[in-house]
Design an enzyme around this catalytic site. Structure first.
Site, PDB file in Angstrom:
ATOM      1  CD  GLU A  63      66.644  17.436   2.790  1.00 47.66           C
ATOM      2  OE1 GLU A  63      66.808  16.330   2.258  1.00 47.66           O
ATOM      3  OE2 GLU A  63      66.027  18.370   2.248  1.00 47.66           O
ATOM      4  CE  LYS A 113      73.562   2.852  24.794  1.00 49.62           C
ATOM      5  NZ  LYS A 113      74.076   3.854  23.879  1.00 49.62           N
ATOM      6  CD  GLU A 138      71.695  11.180  22.444  1.00 49.95           C
ATOM      7  OE1 GLU A 138      72.404  11.417  23.415  1.00 49.95           O
ATOM      8  OE2 GLU A 138      72.069  10.456  21.498  1.00 49.95           O
TER       9      GLU A 138
HETATM   10  P1  GTP Z   1      77.533   8.502  25.321  1.00 50.75           P
HETATM   11  O1  GTP Z   1      76.050   8.547  25.110  1.00 50.75           O
HETATM   12  O2  GTP Z   1      77.971   7.462  26.296  1.00 50.75           O
HETATM   13  O3  GTP Z   1      78.291   8.394  24.010  1.00 50.75           O
HETATM   14  O4  GTP Z   1      77.996   9.837  25.994  1.00 50.75           O
HETATM   15  P2  GTP Z   1      77.186  11.177  26.218  1.00 50.75           P
HETATM   16  O5  GTP Z   1      75.893  10.909  26.861  1.00 50.75           O
HETATM   17  O6  GTP Z   1      78.117  12.173  26.832  1.00 50.75           O
HETATM   18  O7  GTP Z   1      76.821  11.562  24.766  1.00 50.75           O
HETATM   19  P3  GTP Z   1      77.302  12.574  23.705  1.00 50.75           P
HETATM   20  O8  GTP Z   1      76.337  13.690  23.739  1.00 50.75           O
HETATM   21  O9  GTP Z   1      78.742  12.914  23.782  1.00 50.75           O
HETATM   22  O10 GTP Z   1      77.140  11.704  22.363  1.00 50.75           O
HETATM   23  C1  GTP Z   1      76.143  10.736  22.210  1.00 50.75           C
HETATM   24  C2  GTP Z   1      76.030  10.272  20.770  1.00 50.75           C
HETATM   25  O11 GTP Z   1      76.371  11.319  19.867  1.00 50.75           O
HETATM   26  C3  GTP Z   1      76.912   9.122  20.357  1.00 50.75           C
HETATM   27  O12 GTP Z   1      76.331   7.898  20.674  1.00 50.75           O
HETATM   28  C4  GTP Z   1      77.028   9.335  18.837  1.00 50.75           C
HETATM   29  O13 GTP Z   1      75.861   8.891  18.171  1.00 50.75           O
HETATM   30  C5  GTP Z   1      77.071  10.837  18.739  1.00 50.75           C
HETATM   31  N1  GTP Z   1      78.453  11.334  18.815  1.00 50.75           N
HETATM   32  C6  GTP Z   1      79.017  11.986  19.849  1.00 50.75           C
HETATM   33  N2  GTP Z   1      80.279  12.304  19.591  1.00 50.75           N
HETATM   34  C7  GTP Z   1      80.553  11.850  18.333  1.00 50.75           C
HETATM   35  C8  GTP Z   1      81.720  11.875  17.498  1.00 50.75           C
HETATM   36  O14 GTP Z   1      82.766  12.382  17.849  1.00 50.75           O
HETATM   37  N3  GTP Z   1      81.592  11.301  16.270  1.00 50.75           N
HETATM   38  C9  GTP Z   1      80.447  10.740  15.825  1.00 50.75           C
HETATM   39  N4  GTP Z   1      80.422  10.195  14.589  1.00 50.75           N
HETATM   40  N5  GTP Z   1      79.329  10.701  16.593  1.00 50.75           N
HETATM   41  C10 GTP Z   1      79.383  11.228  17.832  1.00 50.75           C
HETATM   42 MG    MG Z   2      74.302   9.949  25.156  1.00 49.35          MG
END
Ligand code: GTP
Ligand code: MG
Length: 237
Positions: A72, A79, A173
């Site tokens: 879509e 970052k 990502e």
């Molecule tokens: P981080 O990258 O430090 O956040 O942790 P991680 O590597 O474990 O990543 P994760 O896969 O949990 O999530 C990475 C990204 O997914 C975040 O930066 C958000 O863009 C998105 N995301 C994850 N969880 C949520 C959530 O609960 N709400 C929303 N709106 N976005 C989320």
């Molecule tokens: Mg992440």
């Protein structure tokens, strides 16, 4: 995921961030590394360009073959340096390029919003099958939503950049979601942004029930699509 490409900090601003974090010693070596660090966004921007080109080709091809593209729309972002520094510190790593490349997977971020859930898995399978995309990790928050209700498929990939020095694989990502999942996640982000306390249980429950409603909507749209396809097939016969 707003496009923040082009946002570039001065070395002085970067040094202020490092001092704010208060973890690393601001010595001559760190200053030199920070100078190098300023060049990193260019590399990740090129990686996103490569990825976007591949996806655009795919989308066009899919449209020609099936009459609609599963994609879509796409958003991308790099970052911010401050967030990279914070994440590196949070994960307990010393400041170095090797640590940034090894431990921070989402410097380049792409969000692909699809019409249907099955399109998301079709795309992920396609990435897996390609030689010019390496799938490094998949987090399936569709099959296993987060406790707050968040759903998306997160795929960490690496794409090759042909540089003067040779081929360099750069990580990105990719978040794949349906329109309904994207609606929920964007709203949750708006509602939750800068709210650093625990949500009251009834608010958390409402948010989760909104995620379930988004999921239901996705399923309903899929059922409608199937029905409409069947109708048009039987009309052709
Ligand atoms: P981080 O990258 O430090 O956040 O942790 P991680 O590597 O474990 O990543 P994760 O896969 O949990 O999530 C990475 C990204 O997914 C975040 O930066 C958000 O863009 C998105 N995301 C994850 N969880 C949520 C959530 O609960 N709400 C929303 N709106 N976005 C989320
Ligand atoms: Mg992440």
């Amino acid at each position: 995921m707003k496009d923040q490409i082009g946002k570039s900090l001065t070395l002085e601003q970067l040094q202020v961030h490092v001092q704010d974090l208060g973890h690393w010693e601001l010595n001559e070596d760190l200053s030199r590394q920070l100078g190098e660090f300023k060049k990193m966004p260019a590399l990740y921007r090129l990686a996103l360009n490569e990825l976007e080109n591949k996806i655009e080709t795919l989308s066009t091809e899919w449209k020609m073959r099936d009459g609609y593209s599963p994609i879509e729309h796409i958003k991308r972002r790099i970052k911010e340096p401050k967030s990279i520094l914070q994440k590196l510190e949070r994960k307990g790593h010393a400041f170095s390029f090797e640590n940034i490349e090894r431990h921070i997977h989402d410097i380049a971020g792409m969000r692909i919003v699809c019409a249907f859930v099955k399109d998301i898995y079709r795309l992920a399978d396609h990435f897996n099958a390609r030689e010019d995309i390496r799938v490094l990790e998949i987090k399936d928050y569709i099959a296993h939503p987060k406790p707050n209700g968040y759903q998306s498929l997160h795929v960490i990939v690496a794409v090759p950049l042909i540089l003067l020095e040779g081929t360099r694989w750069v990580k990105a990502e990719i978040q794949l979601r349906t329109l309904a999942m994207d609606f929920w996640a964007s709203m949750e982000h708006i509602l939750y942004y800068k709210f650093d306390q625990q949500l009251p249980p009834h608010v958390a429950e409402e948010l989760k029930s909104a995620a379930r409603a988004a999921d239901e909507l996705d399923k309903k749209m899929l059922r409608l699509r199937r029905e409409i396809l069947e109708l048009s097939e039987s009309a052709e016969q």
